[in-house]
Design a protein around this motif. Structure first.
Motif, PDB file in Angstrom:
ATOM      1  N   ILE A   1      10.620  -4.822   5.753  1.00 40.96           N
ATOM      2  CA  ILE A   1       9.623  -5.218   6.761  1.00 40.96           C
ATOM      3  C   ILE A   1       9.628  -4.239   7.930  1.00 40.96           C
ATOM      4  O   ILE A   1       8.567  -3.769   8.364  1.00 40.96           O
ATOM      5  CB  ILE A   1       9.915  -6.654   7.244  1.00 40.96           C
ATOM      6  CG1 ILE A   1       9.746  -7.649   6.092  1.00 40.96           C
ATOM      7  CG2 ILE A   1       8.992  -7.030   8.408  1.00 40.96           C
ATOM      8  CD1 ILE A   1      10.439  -8.981   6.319  1.00 40.96           C
ATOM      9  N   VAL A   2      10.790  -3.922   8.441  1.00 42.41           N
ATOM     10  CA  VAL A   2      10.885  -2.996   9.564  1.00 42.41           C
ATOM     11  C   VAL A   2      10.319  -1.625   9.175  1.00 42.41           C
ATOM     12  O   VAL A   2       9.670  -0.952   9.989  1.00 42.41           O
ATOM     13  CB  VAL A   2      12.340  -2.890  10.052  1.00 42.41           C
ATOM     14  CG1 VAL A   2      12.497  -1.771  11.070  1.00 42.41           C
ATOM     15  CG2 VAL A   2      12.786  -4.228  10.665  1.00 42.41           C
TER      16      VAL A   2
ATOM     17  N   TYR B   1       5.899  -9.646   0.080  1.00 43.77           N
ATOM     18  CA  TYR B   1       6.194 -10.916  -0.599  1.00 43.77           C
ATOM     19  C   TYR B   1       6.466 -10.706  -2.087  1.00 43.77           C
ATOM     20  O   TYR B   1       7.261 -11.446  -2.696  1.00 43.77           O
ATOM     21  CB  TYR B   1       5.073 -11.921  -0.373  1.00 43.77           C
ATOM     22  CG  TYR B   1       5.194 -12.607   0.972  1.00 43.77           C
ATOM     23  CD1 TYR B   1       6.134 -13.604   1.184  1.00 43.77           C
ATOM     24  CD2 TYR B   1       4.397 -12.231   2.044  1.00 43.77           C
ATOM     25  CE1 TYR B   1       6.275 -14.217   2.418  1.00 43.77           C
ATOM     26  CE2 TYR B   1       4.523 -12.839   3.284  1.00 43.77           C
ATOM     27  CZ  TYR B   1       5.468 -13.833   3.463  1.00 43.77           C
ATOM     28  OH  TYR B   1       5.605 -14.431   4.699  1.00 43.77           O
ATOM     29  N   GLN B   2       5.831  -9.713  -2.689  1.00 44.73           N
ATOM     30  CA  GLN B   2       6.141  -9.418  -4.091  1.00 44.73           C
ATOM     31  C   GLN B   2       7.593  -8.957  -4.224  1.00 44.73           C
ATOM     32  O   GLN B   2       8.311  -9.386  -5.144  1.00 44.73           O
ATOM     33  CB  GLN B   2       5.185  -8.348  -4.609  1.00 44.73           C
ATOM     34  CG  GLN B   2       3.759  -8.849  -4.797  1.00 44.73           C
ATOM     35  CD  GLN B   2       2.758  -7.733  -5.087  1.00 44.73           C
ATOM     36  OE1 GLN B   2       3.020  -6.561  -4.818  1.00 44.73           O
ATOM     37  NE2 GLN B   2       1.618  -8.098  -5.648  1.00 44.73           N
TER      38      GLN B   2
ATOM     39  N   ASP C   1      -3.611  -8.663   1.802  1.00 50.70           N
ATOM     40  CA  ASP C   1      -3.640  -7.243   2.142  1.00 50.70           C
ATOM     41  C   ASP C   1      -2.225  -6.686   2.253  1.00 50.70           C
ATOM     42  O   ASP C   1      -1.251  -7.420   2.427  1.00 50.70           O
ATOM     43  CB  ASP C   1      -4.345  -7.029   3.496  1.00 50.70           C
ATOM     44  CG  ASP C   1      -5.806  -7.458   3.472  1.00 50.70           C
ATOM     45  OD1 ASP C   1      -6.400  -7.461   2.389  1.00 50.70           O
ATOM     46  OD2 ASP C   1      -6.332  -7.792   4.552  1.00 50.70           O
ATOM     47  N   GLN C   2      -2.158  -5.364   2.198  1.00 50.67           N
ATOM     48  CA  GLN C   2      -0.893  -4.686   2.482  1.00 50.67           C
ATOM     49  C   GLN C   2      -0.717  -4.564   3.994  1.00 50.67           C
ATOM     50  O   GLN C   2      -1.694  -4.549   4.717  1.00 50.67           O
ATOM     51  CB  GLN C   2      -0.896  -3.300   1.825  1.00 50.67           C
ATOM     52  CG  GLN C   2      -1.085  -3.319   0.321  1.00 50.67           C
ATOM     53  CD  GLN C   2       0.048  -4.025  -0.436  1.00 50.67           C
ATOM     54  OE1 GLN C   2       1.082  -4.390   0.145  1.00 50.67           O
ATOM     55  NE2 GLN C   2      -0.151  -4.222  -1.721  1.00 50.67           N
TER      56      GLN C   2
ATOM     57  N   ASP D   1      -1.157  -3.276  11.718  1.00 50.64           N
ATOM     58  CA  ASP D   1      -2.213  -3.121  12.720  1.00 50.64           C
ATOM     59  C   ASP D   1      -3.499  -2.735  11.993  1.00 50.64           C
ATOM     60  O   ASP D   1      -3.465  -2.303  10.850  1.00 50.64           O
ATOM     61  CB  ASP D   1      -1.836  -2.046  13.749  1.00 50.64           C
ATOM     62  CG  ASP D   1      -2.401  -2.341  15.127  1.00 50.64           C
ATOM     63  OD1 ASP D   1      -3.306  -3.184  15.218  1.00 50.64           O
ATOM     64  OD2 ASP D   1      -1.934  -1.725  16.101  1.00 50.64           O
ATOM     65  N   GLY D   2      -4.649  -2.891  12.651  1.00 52.51           N
ATOM     66  CA  GLY D   2      -5.907  -2.567  12.002  1.00 52.51           C
ATOM     67  C   GLY D   2      -7.084  -2.620  12.960  1.00 52.51           C
ATOM     68  O   GLY D   2      -6.915  -2.829  14.163  1.00 52.51           O
TER      69      GLY D   2
END
Length: 510
Positions: free
Chosen positions: A272-273, A219-220, A212-213, A280-281
């Protein structure tokens, strides 16, 4: 011939969990292969999805001679006992000392080990190995994606290389990547510059999934930043259940120059930051999750799969809480199955009663989790097993499993897998070994957080996450942190940790 000493010692430590990892736990292995020492390491570490197995394959292709020391792992839990740590590390160090002339050392470690006497288990291992081999011999280490990487680990290793998938379908690939990087070190006879960045917020494991995003895209981009100048770059989202200052996500890069390493590490850390809002989800309560699954199942032609994420034995849970089972029964779920509930006494009682018998059990609930208790009910014994089978799915990758005496129990139209050893339910075979065909079920409840997705996404109509009582809260802000580094946010966009404001609430149990 190039001679490489190799070994493996893996443990992911949840310092809030109820049960410690003993030496016997490493002998058995849980979901890992059983302990192997000396030449037996090279017999065990073949054709399975483990970092050391991938390294062995690549090393032999390179014509390297391997000197095996020890390989072992144990199910995630609370602290590794001092006895277990010292006995295992002694075998590893003695093997390296006795190896004779060496060209390098490779170790397969987790990166999130906390022991009774050391916060930083891997940092201590690497410091001791470095004392034996000296400062010049190359030392390369593969790590889990959930590693809580420390300055000591970075200092003592010439390269740390972390998995890039969660579910971890690339563990063996990471061992092969470690061999490739070691070949660079041996060929150039020069070390790479290091860059290490610790990130400012904890990431709950449910949102680290690389299917998932935002993690998939991160990572890509990370892979795209690697080059001849930066041969390896890693992002470890961390294991957010270890109460010590270096807990949390990190980035580590190795470059031909310090500027190369710094630029790559800064680039990926900034990405990342920039995604903090996205980590979250939605998490359901047990009843809401079961009722939603039942509604979805009415029109689905595949199972609805629920992650019982807070009792994940892959994150330190004992795999024995009963909250999701109670929710299934309370809501009269049909054609449902749940597994694996770890309860040797109930498994033994089922074997003594025999197939077809009705047996009164006090099932699960024995690990003392707040809000949980044994489920006292009558169950029908439908199938018995000795617990031995092969798990062929992408996560376990063909490992021989030993769950001990096991049973399929039924209550209403709900099947329950009960075992005498624990491992997270991350493979369809963990239903089939007790006669339950997962593809034919309307609802499956897996005691896992993410690893199950590698084998269950292809057969699932939809995946849900539920938070029933368990040792690994889905919301990292609810853990009773006392020793994090000041200023780190205890969840994305959450409050900053400060020692003065540390508190001791009970973990959220949903």
């Amino acid at each position: 011939m190039t001679r490489i000493a190799v070994g493996g010692f893996l443990h992911e430590t949840n310092t809030f969990a109820p049960t410690k990892a003993t030496y016997d736990d490493f002998v058995h292995g849980g979901g890992w292969p059983a302990m192997a020492i000396g030449a037996d390491v090279l017999k065990t570490m073949r054709h399975i999805n483990v970092g050391l197995a991938g390294f062995v394959e690549a090393a032999e292709a390179n014509g390297w001679e391997l000197v095996p020391t020890i390989s072992c792992g144990a199910s995630p839990s609370a602290h590794v006992t001092k006895d277990a740590f010292e006995r295992i590390v002694k075998v590893m160090l003695d093997g390296i000392r006795a190896a004779g002339p060496l060209d390098a050392v490779y170790l397969d470690l987790h990166g999130a080990m906390v022991t009774e006497h050391f916060d930083d288990g891997e940092g201590e291992i690497l410091a001791r190995v470095r004392q034996v081999i000296g400062k010049d011999l190359p030392l390369v280490v593969s790590l889990d994606l959930h590693a809580n990487v420390t300055p000591a680990m970075v200092e003592h290793a010439d390269a740390l290389i972390a998995y890039r998938t969660y579910p971890h379908v690339d563990m063996a690939d990471t061992g092969r990547a470690s061999a490739k990087h070691l070949a660079l070190l041996l060929g150039s006879k020069q070390k790479f510059a290091k860059a290490f960045r610790q990130l400012p917020f904890l990431i709950a494991i449910s949102w680290q999934c690389t299917n998932d995003q935002p993690t998939k895209g991160i990572y890509q981009k990370l892979a795209g930043l690697e080059s001849d100048a930066v041969p390896t770059l890693s992002f470890a989202p961390g294991f957010p259940a270890a109460d010590f200052p270096d807990c949390g996500p990190s980035v580590f890069a190795y470059g031909k120059t310090q500027a190369d390493a710094d630029a790559a590490a800064d680039a990926i850390a900034n990405i990342i930051v920039g995604h903090e809002d996205d980590f979250d989800g939605r998490i359901y309560s047990p009843d809401d999750g079961v009722r939603h699954a039942m509604e979805l199942a009415k029109t689905a032609n595949k199972p609805i799969v629920i992650a019982d994420t807070q009792d994940n034995p892959g994150a330190g849970g004992d795999s024995d809480t009963t909250g999701m089972l109670r929710a299934l029964v309370r809501n009269s779920a049909v054609n449902a199955a749940i597994g694996v509930i770890y309860d040797p006494a109930s498994a033994k009682a089922a074997h003594q009663a025999g197939i077809g018998a009705t047996v009164a059990l006090s099932l699960g609930g024995k690990s003392g989790i707040p809000g949980d208790a044994p489920y006292q009910e009558n169950f029908i014994v439908e199938k018995l097993s000795d617990g031995k089978f092969v798990a062929p799915g992408p996560y376990f990758g063909g490992r021989d499993m030993d769950m001990g005496p096991s049973a399929a129990l039924r209550i209403g139209d709900i099947r329950v897998v009960v075992s005498s050893h624990k491992a997270q339910l991350a493979d369809q075979s963990m239903y089939r070994y007790v006669g339950i065909e997962p593809t034919e079920k309307s609802i499956l409840v897996n005691k896992s957080s993410v690893h199950f997705r590698a084998d269950f996404e292809p057969i699932a109509a939809q995946l849900l996450i539920c938070a029933a009582p368990g040792a690994m809260p889905a919301d990292t802000a609810t853990l009773p942190w006392t020793r994090l580094r000041p200023g780190i946010r205890i969840k994305p966009n959450g409050p900053e940790f400060s020692p003065e404001n540390s508190r001791s609430p009970s973990p959220s149990i949903g």
